[in-house]
Design a protein around this motif. Structure first.
Motif, short mmCIF file in Angstrom:
data_model
loop_
_atom_site.label_atom_id
_atom_site.label_comp_id
_atom_site.label_asym_id
_atom_site.label_seq_id
_atom_site.Cartn_x
_atom_site.Cartn_y
_atom_site.Cartn_z
N LEU A 35 55.78 61.34 53.60
CA LEU A 35 56.79 61.13 54.65
C LEU A 35 56.58 59.76 55.29
CD1 LEU A 35 56.64 64.66 56.37
CD2 LEU A 35 58.40 63.82 54.81
N PRO A 36 57.19 58.71 54.73
CA PRO A 36 57.00 57.38 55.30
C PRO A 36 57.51 57.32 56.74
CG PRO A 36 58.09 57.25 53.17
CD PRO A 36 58.06 58.69 53.55
N VAL A 37 56.81 56.56 57.56
CA VAL A 37 57.23 56.36 58.95
C VAL A 37 58.53 55.57 59.00
CG1 VAL A 37 56.59 55.08 61.05
CG2 VAL A 37 54.89 56.49 59.87
N GLN A 38 59.46 56.00 59.86
CA GLN A 38 60.73 55.27 60.01
C GLN A 38 61.05 55.11 61.50
OE1 GLN A 38 64.00 57.04 57.83
NE2 GLN A 38 62.64 57.72 56.20
N ASP A 39 61.95 54.17 61.80
CA ASP A 39 62.41 53.99 63.19
C ASP A 39 63.63 54.87 63.44
OD1 ASP A 39 60.54 52.00 63.84
OD2 ASP A 39 61.73 50.52 62.75
N TYR A 40 63.71 55.40 64.64
CA TYR A 40 64.86 56.26 65.04
C TYR A 40 65.38 55.81 66.40
CZ TYR A 40 63.33 59.46 61.38
OH TYR A 40 62.98 60.01 60.17
N GLN A 41 66.68 56.00 66.61
CA GLN A 41 67.28 55.88 67.94
C GLN A 41 67.50 57.31 68.41
OE1 GLN A 41 68.37 53.19 69.60
NE2 GLN A 41 68.16 51.60 68.04
N GLY A 42 67.34 57.54 69.68
CA GLY A 42 67.57 58.90 70.16
C GLY A 42 68.27 58.88 71.50
N THR A 43 68.85 60.04 71.84
CA THR A 43 69.46 60.19 73.16
C THR A 43 68.81 61.39 73.82
OG1 THR A 43 71.53 59.46 72.18
CG2 THR A 43 71.69 60.47 74.36
N VAL A 44 68.37 61.20 75.06
CA VAL A 44 67.74 62.33 75.77
C VAL A 44 68.83 63.36 76.05
CG1 VAL A 44 66.49 63.02 77.86
CG2 VAL A 44 66.02 60.80 76.79
N SER A 45 68.69 64.53 75.43
CA SER A 45 69.74 65.55 75.62
C SER A 45 69.40 66.45 76.80
CB SER A 45 69.91 66.37 74.34
OG SER A 45 68.67 66.75 73.83
N ARG A 46 68.10 66.52 77.15
CA ARG A 46 67.68 67.37 78.27
C ARG A 46 66.31 66.89 78.73
NH1 ARG A 46 66.06 73.35 78.07
NH2 ARG A 46 66.13 73.20 75.82
N ILE A 47 66.07 66.91 80.00
CA ILE A 47 64.72 66.61 80.50
C ILE A 47 64.49 67.49 81.72
CG2 ILE A 47 65.59 64.54 81.76
CD1 ILE A 47 62.73 63.32 81.22
N GLU A 48 63.38 68.23 81.72
CA GLU A 48 63.15 69.14 82.84
C GLU A 48 61.66 69.34 83.09
OE1 GLU A 48 63.60 73.54 80.94
OE2 GLU A 48 65.45 72.40 81.08
N ASP A 49 61.35 69.76 84.32
CA ASP A 49 59.95 70.03 84.67
C ASP A 49 59.53 71.33 84.00
OD1 ASP A 49 59.84 67.84 86.33
OD2 ASP A 49 60.35 68.99 88.14
N LEU A 50 58.49 71.24 83.17
CA LEU A 50 57.91 72.48 82.63
C LEU A 50 56.85 72.99 83.59
CD1 LEU A 50 57.54 71.49 78.85
CD2 LEU A 50 59.30 72.93 79.88
N THR A 51 56.15 72.02 84.22
CA THR A 51 55.15 72.32 85.26
C THR A 51 55.23 71.13 86.23
OG1 THR A 51 53.22 71.06 84.51
CG2 THR A 51 53.63 73.12 83.35
N PRO A 52 54.47 71.17 87.33
CA PRO A 52 54.51 70.01 88.24
C PRO A 52 54.06 68.71 87.56
CG PRO A 52 53.55 71.91 89.34
CD PRO A 52 53.73 72.30 87.91
N THR A 53 53.28 68.78 86.48
CA THR A 53 52.79 67.54 85.85
C THR A 53 53.29 67.34 84.42
OG1 THR A 53 50.79 68.60 85.01
CG2 THR A 53 50.64 67.58 87.20
N ILE A 54 54.04 68.29 83.87
CA ILE A 54 54.48 68.16 82.47
C ILE A 54 56.00 68.25 82.39
CG2 ILE A 54 54.34 69.13 80.12
CD1 ILE A 54 51.55 70.23 80.91
N LYS A 55 56.62 67.23 81.77
CA LYS A 55 58.07 67.25 81.56
C LYS A 55 58.36 67.72 80.14
CE LYS A 55 60.16 64.81 85.02
NZ LYS A 55 61.07 65.43 85.96
N GLY A 56 59.39 68.51 79.99
CA GLY A 56 59.94 68.80 78.67
C GLY A 56 61.04 67.77 78.42
N VAL A 57 60.96 67.07 77.28
CA VAL A 57 61.97 66.05 76.97
C VAL A 57 62.55 66.38 75.60
CG1 VAL A 57 62.40 63.58 76.67
CG2 VAL A 57 60.59 64.32 78.22
N TRP A 58 63.86 66.60 75.56
CA TRP A 58 64.53 66.92 74.30
C TRP A 58 65.31 65.67 73.87
CZ3 TRP A 58 63.17 70.33 77.92
CH2 TRP A 58 62.63 71.56 77.50
N ILE A 59 65.11 65.24 72.63
CA ILE A 59 65.74 64.00 72.16
C ILE A 59 66.57 64.29 70.91
CG2 ILE A 59 65.31 61.65 71.30
CD1 ILE A 59 62.65 61.70 72.86
N GLU A 60 67.86 63.98 71.04
CA GLU A 60 68.78 64.11 69.89
C GLU A 60 68.63 62.82 69.07
OE1 GLU A 60 71.22 66.88 69.91
OE2 GLU A 60 71.44 66.22 67.82
#
Ligand SMILES: Cc1cc2nc3c(=O)[nH]c(=O)nc-3n(C[C@H](O)[C@H](O)[C@H](O)COP(=O)(O)OP(=O)(O)OC[C@H]3O[C@@H](n4cnc5c(N)ncnc54)[C@H](O)[C@@H]3O)c2cc1C
Length: 353
Positions: free
Chosen positions: A100-125
Motif C-alpha cells: 500500500l504505497p503512501v499517497q496524498d489526500y485532500q479531506g473535508t472535516v465532516s464532523r468534529i466533537e468532544d469524545l472526552t474533555p481532552t480527546i476530539k473525535g475528527v471525521w474526515i471525508e
C-alpha cells in the motif's frame, strides 16, 4: 533538480523530488524501510549509502555519529539526495503487510466533537477512498508547521471514504491545539497515508491458533478500535480481549460501543480500567498493565498482544506481558511518540531499559 535513488538489495530505482527524503520516497513506492521517530533522532532508519552524495539534514549526532557518516551511513528519515544515489537497506519481509504505497489526500472535516474533555473525535471525508490495514496511521498537515503530525485511524478499513481520528490535546502542542481550538466541520485538510506496521499478524494467529489481546491507553484506543471492528466484521471467532485504560470515567470514550460489542460477540471481552479514584466506578481500577494482569491472572500464554498508547504505558505493559510468559516476538506496539519524546531519544548506545 531530481535524482534517482537505487534501493538495494531490491534493485528498485525511484525518481526523487528536490528535498524529498529517502524514507518518504521509499514509502511512497511501497517499500518499507524500518523507521520510528521520523525526526533524525532514533536511528531506526539507518541505511548504507554505497554510491552518490547525500545531505544528512537534521540527523542528530547521537543517532548518527561522525564515524558512521564517514563510513557512508545515513538516516533515511532526514537524508536528501545531492546526486544519483544507491543505498543498501534492510527491507523486512512481512507476510501480513499489504503493498500500500503512501499517497496524498485532500479531506473535508465532516464532523468534529468532544469524545472526552481532552480527546476530539475528527471525521474526515476523503477525496477518494484510502486503502489501509486496520491499525495504520496517517500524517496530518498542520497549517504553518513543516512537519505533519501522526494520528492512527480509529475507524475500520471498510469505511474507506471517511476516516475517524481520535486526537488528544497535548499541553504545549501546536498541532493538537489547532485541532482542538480551531478546526471545525466543513474545513479542508491535507493528509498522507497509510503509514505504519501496526496491524494484525493474521498468519501468526492462523498458524498457532492464538488469541488477541489489545491494550490501549487514552487516545491509544484508536488503532485497537480499528483492528477490533475489522476482526469482528470479518467474522473472527478467536478470543479477542480489549483492556482500555483511562484516567477517569469522563476520559473514557467509545465505552458504550465496546460494552455493546462484548454483549453481542461471545469471543470479545472488554475491560475498562480507571487509574484515578473515581467514586462509584463499578469496573476495574489501576493502570492498563495492572488491569491486564488481573484479567489474565498473570498468564498471557497462547496470545499475541497489540499495545497502543504513550511510551510509558507501552513499556509498563511489555514488562507485565513478559512476566506473564509472553515472548517479545508475540508483542506488537505503536508508541505515540511526540516531539518531546523524540527529544529524549539519545544515542542507540544508551537505550532506556
Ligand atoms: C504512529 C503514531 C500514531 C499516533 N496516533 C495518535 C492518535 O491516534 N491520537 C493521538 O492523540 N495521538 C497520536 N499520536 C501522537 C501524536 O502524533 C502527537 O501527540 C502529536 O504529534 C502532537 O502534536 P502537537 O503538534 O500537538 O505537539 P508538538 O508541537 O509536536 O509538541 C509535542 C510536545 O513536545 C513539546 N515539544 C515540541 N518541540 C519540542 C522540542 N524540540 N523539544 C522538546 N519538547 C518539544 C511540546 O511542548 C509538546 O509538549 C501518534 C503518534 C505516532 C508516532
Amino acid at each position: 533538480m531530481s535524482y534517482q535513488l537505487t534501493i538495494e538489495p531490491l534493485g528498485q530505482v525511484l525518481d526523487i523530488e528536490d528535498g524529498q527524503t529517502i524514507l518518504d520516497a521509499a514509502l511512497r513506492a511501497g517499500i518499507y524501510i524500518p523507521h520510528a521517530c521520523c525526526h533524525g533522532l532514533c536511528a531506526t532508519c539507518k541505511v548504507n549509502v554505497t554510491d552518490g552524495e547525500i545531505d544528512h539534514g537534521e540527523a542528530s549526532t547521537f543517532a548518527l555519529m561522525d564515524y558512521e557518516r564517514d563510513e557512508g551511513q545515513c538516516l533515511a528519515c532526514c537524508a536528501t539526495l545531492l546526486s544519483d544515489t544507491t543505498i543498501e537497506a534492510e527491507i523486512d519481509e512481512e507476510p501480513d503487510a499489504r503493498f500500500l504505497p503512501v499517497q496524498d489526500y485532500q479531506g473535508t472535516v465532516s464532523r468534529i466533537e468532544d469524545l472526552t474533555p481532552t480527546i476530539k473525535g475528527v471525521w474526515i471525508e476523503l477525496d477518494r477512498p484510502m486503502d489501509f490495514q486496520a491499525g495504520q496511521y496517517i500524517n496530518l498537515h498542520v497549517p504553518g508547521e513543516s512537519a505533519p503530525r501522526a494520528f492512527s485511524i480509529a475507524s475500520a478499513p471498510a469505511q474507506a471514504s471517511e476516516i475517524e481520528l481520535n486526537i488528544r490535546l497535548v499541553p504545549g502542542g501546536k498541532g493538537t491545539a489547532w485541532v482542538h481550538q480551531q478546526l471545525s466541520s466543513g474545513e479542508e485538510v491535507k493528509l498522507s497515508g497509510p503509514y505504519g506496521r501496526f496491524f494484525v499478524r493474521e498468519s501468526a494467529h492462523k498458524k498457532d491458533e492464538l488469541g488477541y489481546i489489545f491494550l490501549a491507553g487514552g487516545s491509544g484506543l484508536s488503532s485497537p478500535r480499528s483492528m477490533i471492528l475489522d476482526l469482528l466484521e470479518s467474522g473472527c471467532e478467536k478470543p479477542i480481549a480489549l483492556i482500555n485504560g483511562a484516567r477517569s470515567s469522563e476520559e473514557l470514550y467509545h465505552h458504550e460501543e465496546f460494552t455493546d460489542l462484548a454483549s453481542k460477540h461471545s469471543n470479545f471481552s472488554y475491560v475498562a480500567a480507571l487509574s484515578s479514584d473515581d467514586a462509584g466506578w463499578p469496573g476495574a481500577r489501576g493502570f492498563v498493565h495492572e488491569a491486564a494482569k488481573a484479567h489474565f491472572r498473570n498468564d498471557f500464554r497462547g496470545h499475541k498482544a497489540y499495545l497502543c498508547g504513550p511510551p510509558l504505558m507501552i513499556d509498563a505493559c511489555i514488562s507485565t506481558l513478559m512476566q506473564g510468559r509472553l515472548f517479545e516476538r508475540d508483542i506488537y506496539t505503536e508508541k505515540f511518540i511526540s516531539a518531546a519524546d523524540a527529544q529524549q531519544v539519545r544515542s542507540p548506545l544508551f537505550k532506556k531499559i
